[in-house]
Write a protein that holds these residues in place. Sequence first.
Motif, PDB file in Angstrom:
ATOM      1  N   GLU A  74      -6.701   3.552  51.122  1.00  0.00           N
ATOM      2  CA  GLU A  74      -6.808   4.925  50.635  1.00  0.00           C
ATOM      3  C   GLU A  74      -5.848   5.152  49.467  1.00  0.00           C
ATOM      4  N   GLN A  75      -4.670   4.566  49.578  1.00  0.00           N
ATOM      5  CA  GLN A  75      -3.691   4.695  48.496  1.00  0.00           C
ATOM      6  C   GLN A  75      -4.246   4.097  47.201  1.00  0.00           C
ATOM      7  N   GLU A  76      -4.821   2.926  47.325  1.00  0.00           N
ATOM      8  CA  GLU A  76      -5.409   2.283  46.152  1.00  0.00           C
ATOM      9  C   GLU A  76      -6.498   3.159  45.539  1.00  0.00           C
ATOM     10  N   GLU A  81      -8.428   6.775  41.209  1.00  0.00           N
ATOM     11  CA  GLU A  81      -9.014   8.058  40.813  1.00  0.00           C
ATOM     12  C   GLU A  81      -8.171   8.788  39.784  1.00  0.00           C
ATOM     13  N   GLU A  82      -6.867   8.521  39.822  1.00  0.00           N
ATOM     14  CA  GLU A  82      -5.960   9.185  38.886  1.00  0.00           C
ATOM     15  C   GLU A  82      -5.760   8.389  37.603  1.00  0.00           C
ATOM     16  N   GLY A  83      -6.476   7.282  37.501  1.00  0.00           N
ATOM     17  CA  GLY A  83      -6.360   6.482  36.291  1.00  0.00           C
ATOM     18  C   GLY A  83      -5.256   5.449  36.321  1.00  0.00           C
ATOM     19  N   PRO A 108       0.300   8.373  31.467  1.00  0.00           N
ATOM     20  CA  PRO A 108       0.309   7.052  30.852  1.00  0.00           C
ATOM     21  C   PRO A 108      -1.039   6.583  30.342  1.00  0.00           C
ATOM     22  N   HIS A 109      -2.107   6.865  31.055  1.00  0.00           N
ATOM     23  CA  HIS A 109      -3.410   6.353  30.622  1.00  0.00           C
ATOM     24  C   HIS A 109      -3.929   7.023  29.353  1.00  0.00           C
ATOM     25  N   THR A 110      -3.199   8.054  28.903  1.00  0.00           N
ATOM     26  CA  THR A 110      -3.619   8.697  27.650  1.00  0.00           C
ATOM     27  C   THR A 110      -2.765   8.246  26.478  1.00  0.00           C
TER      28      THR A 110
END
Length: 111
Positions: A74-76, A81-83, A108-110
């Motif tokens: 679930e953590q993964e 989902e949050e990128g 970070p993903h942006t």
Amino acid sequence: MEDFTERVVTILKEVPAGTVASYGQIARLAGNPRAARQVARVLHSMSRKHGIPWHRIVSAKGEIVIRNGEAAFEQEERLLEEGVPVIAGKRVDMERYKWDPGNDELPPHTR
DNA sequence: GCCATGGCTAGTA
DNA sequence: GCCATGGCTAGTA
């Protein structure tokens, strides 16, 4: 709830989506660098009732260290989902995704 | 006593 | 892989 725990809970809630923090990092921010295990304890027993983003906490090495396999999965999922990429189902690139408290704004993903 | 740690080292390849 | 580390919840009586 004692002082230290109170601070831990507050700080945990501040970890932004799209980033991760380590147990030790939270402990340091809460004022006791050696209390990483306390953070684990808080997450384990208080996440539900306090709405803590528990999935954003990983080991110093960036690894998902939760024991329960189902919860680990679930953590993964939540991180993805949050990128936040999870390498080999286990590890996050801390270099890139570790929370920088002085730089909350851009995920970070942006960057 | 419990907990979802961390950091360092020896020992291998 | 080893081992030093520390604050205290949840659940019962």
